[in-house]
Design a protein around this motif. Structure first.
Motif, PDB file in Angstrom:
ATOM      1  N   GLY A 145       0.667  -1.362   0.389  1.00 30.69           N
ATOM      2  CA  GLY A 145      -0.250  -0.090   0.284  1.00 30.69           C
ATOM      3  C   GLY A 145       0.799   0.545  -0.090  1.00 30.69           C
ATOM      4  N   ASN A 146       0.426   2.045  -0.755  1.00 28.71           N
ATOM      5  CA  ASN A 146       1.044   3.931  -0.768  1.00 28.71           C
ATOM      6  C   ASN A 146       1.142   3.998   0.959  1.00 28.71           C
ATOM      7  N   PRO A 147       1.560   5.401   0.597  1.00 29.61           N
ATOM      8  CA  PRO A 147       2.132   6.124   2.532  1.00 29.61           C
ATOM      9  C   PRO A 147       1.027   6.430   2.263  1.00 29.61           C
ATOM     10  N   GLY A 148       0.157   6.526   4.060  1.00 27.24           N
ATOM     11  CA  GLY A 148      -0.663   7.903   3.468  1.00 27.24           C
ATOM     12  C   GLY A 148      -2.432   6.824   3.005  1.00 27.24           C
ATOM     13  N   SER A 149      -1.866   5.505   3.147  1.00 34.35           N
ATOM     14  CA  SER A 149      -3.363   5.089   2.452  1.00 34.35           C
ATOM     15  C   SER A 149      -3.821   4.031   4.534  1.00 34.35           C
ATOM     16  N   GLY A 150      -5.006   4.055   4.119  1.00 34.73           N
ATOM     17  CA  GLY A 150      -5.060   3.151   5.411  1.00 34.73           C
ATOM     18  C   GLY A 150      -4.586   1.655   5.304  1.00 34.73           C
ATOM     19  N   GLN A 151      -4.664   1.191   4.427  1.00 34.47           N
ATOM     20  CA  GLN A 151      -3.690  -0.659   4.425  1.00 34.47           C
ATOM     21  C   GLN A 151      -2.589  -0.402   4.832  1.00 34.47           C
ATOM     22  N   VAL A 157       1.163  -2.229  11.478  1.00 36.96           N
ATOM     23  CA  VAL A 157       0.249  -3.216  12.234  1.00 36.96           C
ATOM     24  C   VAL A 157       1.002  -4.830  12.978  1.00 36.96           C
ATOM     25  N   VAL A 158      -0.025  -4.861  11.542  1.00 41.16           N
ATOM     26  CA  VAL A 158       0.098  -6.973  11.075  1.00 41.16           C
ATOM     27  C   VAL A 158       1.572  -6.928  11.208  1.00 41.16           C
ATOM     28  N   ALA A 160       3.809  -5.696  12.517  1.00 42.19           N
ATOM     29  CA  ALA A 160       4.696  -5.632  13.848  1.00 42.19           C
ATOM     30  C   ALA A 160       4.418  -6.480  14.667  1.00 42.19           C
ATOM     31  N   ALA A 161       2.497  -7.237  14.664  1.00 38.57           N
ATOM     32  CA  ALA A 161       2.601  -8.239  15.658  1.00 38.57           C
ATOM     33  C   ALA A 161       3.122  -9.852  14.977  1.00 38.57           C
ATOM     34  N   LYS A 162       3.512  -9.633  13.933  1.00 40.11           N
ATOM     35  CA  LYS A 162       4.297 -10.803  13.312  1.00 40.11           C
ATOM     36  C   LYS A 162       5.661 -11.287  13.792  1.00 40.11           C
ATOM     37  N   GLY A 163       5.999  -9.745  14.473  1.00 34.58           N
ATOM     38  CA  GLY A 163       7.733  -9.663  14.369  1.00 34.58           C
ATOM     39  C   GLY A 163       8.897 -10.475  13.037  1.00 34.58           C
ATOM     40  N   TRP A 164       7.083  -9.481  12.056  1.00 34.12           N
ATOM     41  CA  TRP A 164       7.562  -9.223  10.658  1.00 34.12           C
ATOM     42  C   TRP A 164       8.095  -7.809   9.640  1.00 34.12           C
ATOM     43  N   SER A 212      -7.974 -15.045  -8.993  1.00 30.45           N
ATOM     44  CA  SER A 212      -7.331 -14.705  -8.166  1.00 30.45           C
ATOM     45  C   SER A 212      -8.700 -15.064  -6.641  1.00 30.45           C
ATOM     46  N   VAL A 213      -7.424 -14.948  -5.222  1.00 33.22           N
ATOM     47  CA  VAL A 213      -8.129 -16.177  -4.045  1.00 33.22           C
ATOM     48  C   VAL A 213      -8.750 -15.300  -2.728  1.00 33.22           C
ATOM     49  N   LEU A 214      -9.296 -15.030  -2.055  1.00 33.14           N
ATOM     50  CA  LEU A 214      -9.303 -14.087  -0.733  1.00 33.14           C
ATOM     51  C   LEU A 214      -8.860 -14.629  -0.255  1.00 33.14           C
ATOM     52  N   VAL A 215      -7.808 -14.023   0.637  1.00 28.25           N
ATOM     53  CA  VAL A 215      -7.210 -15.199   1.652  1.00 28.25           C
ATOM     54  C   VAL A 215      -7.034 -14.838   3.538  1.00 28.25           C
ATOM     55  N   ASN A 216      -7.151 -16.030   3.981  1.00 31.74           N
ATOM     56  CA  ASN A 216      -7.934 -15.525   5.748  1.00 31.74           C
ATOM     57  C   ASN A 216      -6.881 -15.193   6.660  1.00 31.74           C
ATOM     58  N   VAL A 217      -6.824 -14.108   7.034  1.00 29.80           N
ATOM     59  CA  VAL A 217      -5.901 -13.447   8.050  1.00 29.80           C
ATOM     60  C   VAL A 217      -6.356 -14.248   9.419  1.00 29.80           C
ATOM     61  N   VAL A 218      -5.526 -15.079  10.157  1.00 30.80           N
ATOM     62  CA  VAL A 218      -6.153 -15.628  11.690  1.00 30.80           C
ATOM     63  C   VAL A 218      -5.227 -16.092  11.758  1.00 30.80           C
ATOM     64  N   GLY A 219      -4.549 -16.368  13.109  1.00 34.07           N
ATOM     65  CA  GLY A 219      -3.917 -16.860  13.810  1.00 34.07           C
ATOM     66  C   GLY A 219      -3.755 -15.992  15.581  1.00 34.07           C
ATOM     67  N   PRO A 220      -2.897 -16.790  16.675  1.00 37.66           N
ATOM     68  CA  PRO A 220      -1.914 -16.179  17.300  1.00 37.66           C
ATOM     69  C   PRO A 220      -2.262 -14.810  17.494  1.00 37.66           C
ATOM     70  N   GLU A 221      -1.745 -14.244  16.770  1.00 32.62           N
ATOM     71  CA  GLU A 221      -0.840 -12.616  16.523  1.00 32.62           C
ATOM     72  C   GLU A 221      -2.321 -11.842  16.226  1.00 32.62           C
ATOM     73  N   ILE A 222      -3.425 -12.537  15.357  1.00 31.06           N
ATOM     74  CA  ILE A 222      -4.173 -11.997  15.272  1.00 31.06           C
ATOM     75  C   ILE A 222      -5.725 -11.698  16.069  1.00 31.06           C
ATOM     76  N   ASP A 223      -5.262 -13.105  16.899  1.00 30.43           N
ATOM     77  CA  ASP A 223      -6.226 -12.604  18.095  1.00 30.43           C
ATOM     78  C   ASP A 223      -6.239 -11.907  19.316  1.00 30.43           C
ATOM     79  N   GLN A 224      -4.899 -11.752  19.183  1.00 28.24           N
ATOM     80  CA  GLN A 224      -4.482 -10.792  20.875  1.00 28.24           C
ATOM     81  C   GLN A 224      -4.721  -9.632  19.986  1.00 28.24           C
ATOM     82  N   LEU A 225      -4.338  -8.788  18.618  1.00 28.69           N
ATOM     83  CA  LEU A 225      -4.395  -7.741  18.235  1.00 28.69           C
ATOM     84  C   LEU A 225      -5.698  -7.363  18.318  1.00 28.69           C
ATOM     85  N   VAL A 226      -6.545  -8.636  17.884  1.00 22.36           N
ATOM     86  CA  VAL A 226      -8.252  -7.448  18.240  1.00 22.36           C
ATOM     87  C   VAL A 226      -8.309  -8.153  19.529  1.00 22.36           C
ATOM     88  N   ALA A 227      -7.517  -8.653  20.957  1.00 17.96           N
ATOM     89  CA  ALA A 227      -7.324  -8.538  22.444  1.00 17.96           C
ATOM     90  C   ALA A 227      -7.410  -7.241  23.201  1.00 17.96           C
TER      91      ALA A 227
END
Ligand code: GLU
Length: 322
Positions: A145-151, A157-158, A160-164, A212-227
């Motif tokens: 995504g371009n700087p300035g976009s929400g994505q 944030v994602v 950083a949560a993943k440590g990537w 093309s396909v839509l991809v699930n974004v799930v896992g412990p790091e995402i659960d933590q973000l939501v929590a």
């Protein structure tokens, strides 16, 4: 403020009545996003509602296609825009000087108007890329995504949560929202990311112009973000909405919100809110992503900056807030 006040004499009225009737006109611009997203038609829908009462209010509403949420709140800060659509996480970060705003500083004059449609964090991958889960993005060509976009803000944030970092991708491109579907189908990238309402023109383009396909974004790091974060929640993109994705897709998401600046007059904000809420059924009919809008939620949820007094006045009048 770039707000322009024009006194135009109603020449015909003057001639007929002899009275000094002059209509003051106020111009407002709503900053949106790429033209194939949902923000751009959202801005158009708001202006369409406002146009119905233009003769009485004297407010002329226009829409600008922009780089997205972060761009919009910064343009409100500088007075270049009166209104903007912004993700609920960007609204929070901007008002509190967090994440992307830690360096540029909090936008303490940012004001909330209302919340709009849900925006799932949406990852679309080429069917031939082998990407099935978010973790498969490692080593791939990803448009972050371009700087300035929400994505871009949410992607940081994602990561950083993943440590990537972006070095975990074979390539991290910064294409604008409106460019990424074609880049995906031209095989210049393996995956694109868009925090966007559904259905959106961009995701339709990405899933019909090539496989093309839509991809699930799930896992412990995402659960933590939501929590940990009040404005992130689990989100589902219904199966069958897009070609190639028959099953429900699970991810997390934010909400789209309308924001303004403290310096925008109460009356202008009041009239904008009134035009949308006094015929919400018509507003909802203007985009399929608005299907489940609920007025109580719109007046209360996902708003972390203080409510603009003009919006507050309308919501109190009709009992949407206490
Ligand atoms: N959520 C995206 C952003 O903040 C824009 C989505 C849209 O244009 O619908 O940049």
């Amino acid at each position: 403020m770039k707000m322009t006040l024009l006194a135009t004499a109603a020449v015909l009225g003057l001639a007929l009545s002899g009275a000094a009737s002059a209509q003051e006109q106020t111009f407002i611009t709503i900053g949106t996003g790429g033209v194939t997203g949902v923000y751009y038609p959202t801005g158009g829908a708001i202006c369409r509602m406002m146009a119905k009462t233009r003769a009485e209010t004297g407010i002329r509403c226009g829409v600008e296609s922009t780089g997205g949420s972060v761009y919009n709140v910064n343009a409100i800060r500088s007075g270049d825009l009166e209104f903007g659509v912004a993700q609920s996480d960007v609204q929070f970060n901007a008002y509190n000087g967090a994440a992307a705003f830690a360096q540029t500083g909090a936008i303490s004059d940012l004001r909330a108007v209302f919340s709009i449609h849900p925006e799932p964090f949406t990852v679309v991958a080429r069917a031939d890329s082998g990407i099935v889960t978010f973790d498969d993005l490692k080593g791939k060509r990803v448009n972050i995504g371009n700087p300035g976009s929400g994505q871009r803000e949410t992607m940081e944030v994602v990561l950083a949560a993943k440590g990537w970092t972006t070095a975990d991708f074979a390539m991290a491109s910064e294409l604008q929202a409106g460019e990424q579907s074609q880049a995906l189908c031209d095989n210049n990238i393996d995956a694109m990311i868009y925090t966007v309402g559904h259905p959106s023109g961009s995701i339709q383009e990405a899933t019909t112009a090539c496989d093309s396909v839509l991809v699930n974004v799930v896992g412990p790091e995402i659960d933590q973000l939501v929590a940990d974060t009040p404005f992130y929640r689990v989100a589902t993109i219904p199966g069958g909405m897009y070609r190639g994705s028959a099953a429900d897709v699970t991810t997390f998401g934010v909400g789209a919100t309308l924001v303004t600046g403290a310096a925008v007059p109460d009356e202008v904000v009041y009239q904008l809110v009134k035009s949308v809420f006094s015929d919400l059924d018509q507003f909802k009919s203007l985009h399929p992503a608005f299907a489940n809008l609920d007025p109580v939620q719109m007046a209360n949820d996902g708003l972390s900056a203080p409510l603009h007094p003009g919006a507050e006045r309308y919501f109190r009048e009709v009992g949407l807030i206490k």
